[in-house]
Design an enzyme around this catalytic site. Sequence first.
Site, PDB file in Angstrom:
ATOM      1  N   HIS A 176      30.147  49.901  16.468  1.00  0.00           N
ATOM      2  CA  HIS A 176      30.523  49.072  17.618  1.00  0.00           C
ATOM      3  C   HIS A 176      29.583  49.283  18.813  1.00  0.00           C
ATOM      4  O   HIS A 176      29.473  48.412  19.667  1.00  0.00           O
ATOM      5  CB  HIS A 176      31.971  49.363  18.025  1.00  0.00           C
ATOM      6  CG  HIS A 176      32.926  49.146  16.900  1.00  0.00           C
ATOM      7  ND1 HIS A 176      33.152  47.896  16.360  1.00  0.00           N
ATOM      8  CD2 HIS A 176      33.667  50.027  16.166  1.00  0.00           C
ATOM      9  CE1 HIS A 176      34.007  48.002  15.360  1.00  0.00           C
ATOM     10  NE2 HIS A 176      34.330  49.285  15.224  1.00  0.00           N
ATOM     11  N   HIS A 210      37.019  48.732  19.913  1.00  0.00           N
ATOM     12  CA  HIS A 210      35.834  48.035  19.394  1.00  0.00           C
ATOM     13  C   HIS A 210      34.910  47.510  20.486  1.00  0.00           C
ATOM     14  O   HIS A 210      33.715  47.353  20.252  1.00  0.00           O
ATOM     15  CB  HIS A 210      36.258  46.865  18.498  1.00  0.00           C
ATOM     16  CG  HIS A 210      36.761  47.304  17.157  1.00  0.00           C
ATOM     17  ND1 HIS A 210      36.958  46.429  16.108  1.00  0.00           N
ATOM     18  CD2 HIS A 210      37.101  48.536  16.693  1.00  0.00           C
ATOM     19  CE1 HIS A 210      37.405  47.104  15.044  1.00  0.00           C
ATOM     20  NE2 HIS A 210      37.511  48.383  15.383  1.00  0.00           N
ATOM     21  N   THR A 257      47.230  33.243  34.744  1.00  0.00           N
ATOM     22  CA  THR A 257      47.028  33.274  33.293  1.00  0.00           C
ATOM     23  C   THR A 257      46.197  34.460  32.835  1.00  0.00           C
ATOM     24  O   THR A 257      46.161  34.753  31.637  1.00  0.00           O
ATOM     25  CB  THR A 257      46.261  32.013  32.848  1.00  0.00           C
ATOM     26  OG1 THR A 257      44.998  32.004  33.529  1.00  0.00           O
ATOM     27  CG2 THR A 257      47.036  30.740  33.178  1.00  0.00           C
ATOM     28  N   ASP A 267      45.069  37.859  42.185  1.00  0.00           N
ATOM     29  CA  ASP A 267      45.131  36.762  43.152  1.00  0.00           C
ATOM     30  C   ASP A 267      46.608  36.607  43.535  1.00  0.00           C
ATOM     31  O   ASP A 267      47.445  37.470  43.200  1.00  0.00           O
ATOM     32  CB  ASP A 267      44.477  35.472  42.627  1.00  0.00           C
ATOM     33  CG  ASP A 267      45.296  34.767  41.549  1.00  0.00           C
ATOM     34  OD1 ASP A 267      46.328  35.321  41.104  1.00  0.00           O
ATOM     35  OD2 ASP A 267      44.900  33.651  41.156  1.00  0.00           O
ATOM     36  N   CYS A 317      45.840  37.464  37.288  1.00  0.00           N
ATOM     37  CA  CYS A 317      46.058  36.188  37.975  1.00  0.00           C
ATOM     38  C   CYS A 317      47.201  35.486  37.261  1.00  0.00           C
ATOM     39  O   CYS A 317      47.976  36.143  36.551  1.00  0.00           O
ATOM     40  CB  CYS A 317      44.767  35.358  38.062  1.00  0.00           C
ATOM     41  SG  CYS A 317      44.094  34.756  36.498  1.00  0.00           S
TER      42      CYS A 317
HETATM   43  C1  RB5 Z   1      46.409  29.965  40.498  1.00  0.00           C
HETATM   44  O1  RB5 Z   1      47.289  28.898  40.600  1.00  0.00           O
HETATM   45  C2  RB5 Z   1      45.876  30.059  39.070  1.00  0.00           C
HETATM   46  O2  RB5 Z   1      45.031  28.984  38.807  1.00  0.00           O
HETATM   47  C3  RB5 Z   1      45.170  31.365  38.830  1.00  0.00           C
HETATM   48  O3  RB5 Z   1      46.021  32.415  39.130  1.00  0.00           O
HETATM   49  C4  RB5 Z   1      44.699  31.612  37.424  1.00  0.00           C
HETATM   50  O4  RB5 Z   1      45.719  31.416  36.500  1.00  0.00           O
HETATM   51  C5  RB5 Z   1      43.420  30.988  37.033  1.00  0.00           C
HETATM   52  O5  RB5 Z   1      42.884  31.218  35.944  1.00  0.00           O
END
Ligand code: RB5
Length: 151
Positions: free
Chosen positions: A133, A98, A67, A8, A65
């Site tokens: 596994h 695994h 996180t 993203d 993304c």
């Molecule tokens: C975008 O701001 C953020 O929410 C997205 O990149 C991600 O971290 C969501 O899980």
Amino acid sequence: MKFYIATDHAGYAVKAFVKEYIRSLGHEIIDLGPDSADRVDYPDYAHKCAKAVIADEGSFGIVICGTGIGISIAANKVQGIRAALCHDAYTAAMSRAHNDANILAFGERVVGKGVIESIIDAFCNTEFEGGRHSGRVGKIEEGFSFGSDLG
Ligand code: RB5
């Protein structure tokens, strides 16, 4: 190995670095977007990558993304996808050994370039161990239907 990559906006900046690193290791990587840092919804790009991996047997995906959480959750909604959110080399290796992970996920806001390289190395250099596994991964693929057992 053949990879598809999608992010993203919060994973866009590091994407060029990841593509270059994957290519430097001799692997193929196909970019499914986005093509700019404009705001997008991570489920859309998770699904693009997941569908490409399912359609191309033996291929792998990388999703990024902010996180790594949202984009991995979304990718895992596609049948046959085992997306692993990994922020260290140990879990990246174990996700292959695994869990037979077919998509690697991480957060651009969480790890730096050195750690990203070590995660990618571990993911690429580790084979699924199979054996005990395989049955467990098979159970994931069977899915779960919660009905009367929820009470
Ligand atoms: C975008 O701001 C953020 O929410 C997205 O990149 C991600 O971290 C969501 O899980």
